[in-house]
Enzyme design. Structure first.
Site, mmCIF file in Angstrom:
data_model
loop_
_atom_site.group_PDB
_atom_site.id
_atom_site.type_symbol
_atom_site.label_atom_id
_atom_site.label_comp_id
_atom_site.label_asym_id
_atom_site.label_seq_id
_atom_site.Cartn_x
_atom_site.Cartn_y
_atom_site.Cartn_z
ATOM 1 N N ASP A 22 0.862 -1.182 0.000
ATOM 2 C CA ASP A 22 0.000 0.000 0.000
ATOM 3 C C ASP A 22 0.896 1.230 0.000
ATOM 4 O O ASP A 22 2.133 1.112 -0.070
ATOM 5 C CB ASP A 22 -0.958 -0.016 1.191
ATOM 6 N N HIS A 35 -3.415 3.424 -4.283
ATOM 7 C CA HIS A 35 -2.698 2.964 -3.084
ATOM 8 C C HIS A 35 -1.275 2.548 -3.432
ATOM 9 O O HIS A 35 -0.797 1.497 -2.998
ATOM 10 C CB HIS A 35 -3.456 1.806 -2.433
ATOM 11 N N GLU A 90 -10.448 3.030 -5.088
ATOM 12 C CA GLU A 90 -10.304 4.343 -4.463
ATOM 13 C C GLU A 90 -9.335 5.287 -5.182
ATOM 14 O O GLU A 90 -8.548 6.004 -4.571
ATOM 15 C CB GLU A 90 -9.898 4.191 -2.990
#
Length: 596
Positions: free
Chosen positions: A217, A270, A341
């Site tokens: 991440d 990420h 995201e």
């Protein structure tokens, strides 16, 4: 004394064929108990079965656990008379001699060569007859035999120096879903190999079969990559890294227990740590401030920001190389490449993205993401034609930026939107793994973790009828409240789907994101709630009449929590021990059919 008294009374009822104490989790699809009384087992049951190393090692672990723990469930569902006498030694001795001792386990497996991959047959049968001296186990594959052993671990109990199964029993069992798993995140906080092993132990006991390993991440990159050894400069420390040997250990440990290990490398979202060590130019907005008062200016949903710059051609070579190196470490045919995201504001900071958009006035951020899909998917498939890719649902359903098309063989992991998103994805023809945050996120409900948050600076609620951030509200947890085992267990995630759409639901994975998780608390937060998911996807949450069996599951999961702890897994308590020892006394409703 109450605990031992109840145990002895229940035992007497078993002797007379009236009840059983054991309540294995997950509940088998079919289980038939006899009524002739207990079957006693020798302390050294002899294994008769395949020469397969995996099966033999699993049997040794199971039998060693049985003889070491000498397990006895805490309570029984059966009503127990108040003044029943204790069983006499003569009664037990007579029962032992009249039917003999079980001294052998016969294991027959049709195919011991089938790999542990998606869709493998995991069915088994287990039978202990009234007069036989054998435990009979049959399975199509190695992996069904392993499940039979873990069931046996729960139904063999110890009493007054004897091992026994309370009644003759026949079990015919197989899973409802082929994907039954949890997700472990080793990037937000590092999780050691030892603690990953601990999660696999819990998974094996509850018949979960897939560990989704979120390896990277923005915050850290712990995994050693052969082509780019500099990536682990963004590990938290040299001690908090994962070597190829570590990865192989986890894979081998999981395989020995029937657990697949599926890796995830997050991209293009990420993605900062690790990638920036290879080339800072392939990462967008890594040096921006992630958040401020105006949501429209956010570059990331959480600190720290960073996304692969998908308008930079160099990105694709690096991503392909990382994928090639990492995929060589793993034996599973599935590989997760993230995709959740993404923030358009991050890409607004990129000179490559701005130039790409200016080349054609019809281009949008959606078409930018489609550009990523069209370029990266063929490249990764060329690396390994046996791999099937998994992506988070955002790649198609995000309102911020999404692609319009995705190859139908890409598996979608649905985490947002609950039932509506599951239907959306299955109706488009995609296979789906359910990970709905509203029901299955094990990290939800622990409050906010970012600092300098003035919303906590509130001393009273000005309007009690309206929850605020800090009063009866989420308290900083975007997916509050905490997901209890009942919340997980009661989730009917195929509700509203057509028959064809239901066939595309492969199963479910409960994620445990690690912003507030490390070695100290991971098992406490994972267990026993993950066991509720285990039964949901193994044998379902309803009985043969379609009635929710949540109430019956209560004592099953309370006992299973005790079993996890006895096996060295520090699972959290779910209720006061009073509730464990007094079945249904802690139910909210007297009506036992209140949950429908």
């Amino acid at each position: 004394m109450r605990f031992f008294h109840l145990t002895a009374l229940a035992y007497l009822l078993v002797e007379r064929g009236h009840a059983v104490q054991v309540n294995p989790l997950p509940a088998p699809r079919e289980i038939e108990w006899g009524t002739s009384g207990p079957r006693y087992l020798d302390w050294h049951v002899r294994f008769n079965g395949p020469g397969d190393h995996t099966i033999q090692a699993a049997w040794r672990r199971a039998w060693n656990t049985i003889t070491r723990l000498r397990w006895t469930p805490a309570v029984t569902e059966a009503p127990i008379p108040t003044f029943a006498p204790f069983p006499s030694d003569n009664e037990k001795r007579d029962a032992l001699h009249s039917r003999g001792t079980v001294r052998n386990v016969n294991v027959k497996v049709d195919d011991t060569d089938t790999e542990l991959q998606h869709g493998v047959d995991e069915s088994y049968t287990l039978q202990i007859s009234e007069d036989s001296d054998k435990i009979e186990i049959t399975a199509k594959t190695t992996w069904g035999a392993l499940h039979a052993f873990t069931t046996l671990q729960q139904i063999v109990i110890a009493h007054h120096g004897q091992l026994l199964v309370e009644q003759p029993v026949k079990i015919t069992d197989s899973p409802l879903y082929s994907v039954r798993g949890v997700m472990v995140d080793t990037a937000r906080n590092f999780i050691s190999v030892r603690k990953i092993f601990e999660q696999i132990d819990g998974m094996a006991l509850s018949k979960l079969n897939m560990l989704h390993w979120h390896l990277s991440d923005t915050q850290s990159w712990p995994l050693e990559v052969r082509s780019y050894p500099q990536m682990t400069k963004d590990a938290y420390s040299h001690r908090e890294t994962l070597s190829p040997h570590d990865v192989r250990q986890v894979i081998e440990y999981g395989r020995a227990r029937g657990v697949r290990v599926v890796p995830e490398i997050s991209m293009p979202s990420h993605s900062a740590s690790g990638w920036k060590q290879v080339d800072p130019d392939i990462v967008a907005c890594e040096d921006s401030w992630w958040s401020n008062d105006v949501w429209e200016k956010h570059t990331s949903v959480e600190p720290n920001p960073g996304q692969l710059d998908i308008a930079n051609d160099k990105t694709y070579h690096v991503a392909e190389t990382v994928y090639r190196d990492v995929s060589r470490l793993f034996t599973d045919h599935w590989f997760h490449i993230g995709g959740d995201e993404l923030r358009t504001n991050c890409y607004k900071t990129s000179k490559h993205v701005r130039a790409w958009l200016q080349e054609d006035s019809s281009r949008t951020f959606d078409s930018l993401l489609q550009h990523w899909v069209d370029k990266i998917v063929p490249r990764l498939k060329k690396v390994n034609k046996n791999h099937r890719l998994i992506m988070w649902e955002d790649i198609l359903l995000s309102q911020v930026m999404h692609a319009d098309e995705l190859p139908k063989d890409v598996i979608m992991q649905a985490w947002n939107g609950g039932l509506s998103h599951i239907k959306n994805l299955t109706s488009r023809g995609h296979d789906v793994i359910v990970s709905s945050a509203d029901f299955m996120y094990l990290d939800c409900g622990y409050g906010g973790w970012v600092g300098n948050d003035p919303r906590y600076n509130e001393m009273e609620n000005p309007d009690p009828s309206k929850p605020t951030f800090n009063y009866l509200g989420p308290g900083g947890s975007w997916c509050a409240p905490y997901k209890t085992w009942q919340r997980i267990y009661d989730y009917d995630f195929t509700d509203g789907l057509t028959d064809d759409e239901k066939k595309r639901v492969l199963g479910a994975v409960a994620p445990l994101w690690s912003e507030q998780v490390d070695d100290v608390v991971i098992s406490y937060k994972m267990w026993p709630r993950a066991a509720a998911l285990a039964e949901l996807v193994w044998s379902g949450n309803v009985d043969k009449n379609g009635q929710k069996r949540t109430t019956l599951m209560t004592q099953r999961i309370l006992n299973f929590r005790e079993y996890l702890v006895a096996n060295g897994i520090p699972a959290a308590p779910l209720q006061p021990k009073y509730c464990l020892q007094h079945p249904h006394h802690c139910d909210l409703f007297y009506n036992q059919t209140a949950v429908v």
